[in-house]
Write a protein that holds these residues in place. Structure first.
Motif: not given
Ligand code: ADP
Length: 313
Positions: A51, A54-56, A71, A75-76, A79-80, A84, A108
């Protein structure tokens, strides 16, 4: 480096108690193109690490860099760069498969014919052709996992992070999902978590084992096998029983000779000796007819247990 984790710590605050250290200063890296199994018992810290990667979730201390992006600060772009599949694969059960994948792609930034083409490609890749017009809620668990994988891959990310992708699947579904992961793993960096050793053996060459928030092993499976008890073993089968078993003492580095019956012997030696070649040569020298020679895999389940039992710090 596709994934770089450095001195990562995560504390979960607990009201009225001291914070729980779910991840405790771990470091590892995953190179482009690797498929790495992230293995550990329940509660070891696998999902927490994923997590954060994945920058959650934000880290408490330390850094995670994915595809060159931090991260914390980027973070954007993280995610790109990644796809995940979370542990419980959250899907909109009322959506149709195709509709959901269009939706996931549009998040996306994919649009128009590019988006449609990509959805079709993903449906083909994960084997959802026959199910593509169904509602997700009508699909079996195995097919839902395929939808989850398709949404993770829709934007063609270089890195895939899969949290227990095969948990709860029946043996056929398991084989199929592994096949898909193997297929996509040819071109991507994949970090997947599991608590099943065979899963790692089926999918990858490298494993990272985490226990109670700390890394207890990181290396090639072959290394882990060899270093587990510092020895290698083969089972040699001769045409007839040996009159004098002591001839086998001439094998270099030999530690143990066990008669298994039916002219078979388990021979254990130091790991640095090439035992199979030595047995073959010895059999030729002594005029013994060798009818079978098999390297014994050390028990990786045992290695895992040994590294993750409660007494292990
Ligand atoms: P794993 O994925 O290896 O099963 P987790 O990362 O889910 O392990 O959990 C590691 C530890 O952190 C466990 O003891 C778990 O109970 C705890 N934990 C996980 N998520 C939270 C949360 N949101 N709040 C508090 N504790 C949590």
């Amino acid at each position: 480096m596709s994934i770089l984790v450095q001195n990562l710590t995560k504390l979960y605050a607990r009201t009225g108690e001291t914070a729980q250290r779910a991840v405790d200063g771990i470091s590892f890296s995953v190179q482009p193109g690797e498929i790495v199994g992230f293995l550990g018992p329940n509660g070891a810290g696998k999902s927490t690490t994923m997590k954060i990667a994945t920058a959650y979730l934000p880290p408490t201390e330390g850094t995670v860099v994915v595809n060159g992006f931090d991260v914390r600060t980027n973070s954007i772009d993280v995610r790109r760069s990644l796809g995940y599949l979370p542990e419980h694969n959250p899907l909109y059960l009322d959506m149709y498969v195709k509709e959901f994948l269009h939706f996931a792609g549009s998040l996306h930034g994919l649009r128009g014919s590019g988006l449609s083409r990509r959805v079709t490609e993903m449906i083909g890749l994960v084997g959802l052709e026959l199910e593509q017009r169904k509602k997700i809620g009508q699909l079996s668990k195995g097919y839902r996992q395929r939808v989850g994988l398709a949404q993770a891959l829709i934007h063609n990310p270089p890195v895939l992070i899969l949290d227990e992708p095969t948990t709860g699947l029946d043996p056929n579904q398991l084989t199929e999902i592994r096949q898909v992961i193997r297929e996509v793993g040819r071109e991507k960096t994949v970090l997947f978590s599991t608590h099943i050793m065979q899963e790692v053996e089926a999918l990858c060459e490298r494993v990272i084992i985490i226990n109670r928030g700390r890394i207890v092993a990181d290396g090639q499976l072959s290394q882990l096998r060899e270093t587990s008890d510092g020895s290698v073993a083969v089972v040699a089968e001769f045409e007839r029983d040996l009159e004098d078993v002591s001839v086998l003492n001439a094998l270099p580095g030999i530690l143990r000779i066990e008669a298994l019956g039916e002219n078979r012997y388990r021979l254990t030696a130091h790991q640095d000796s090439d035992l199979r070649a030595a047995v073959f040569r010895l059999a030729a020298d002594k005029n013994l007819t060798l009818v079978g020679l098999k390297q014994q895999e050390s028990n990786l389940e045992g290695v895992f247990k040994q590294l993750t039992t409660p007494t292990n710090k």
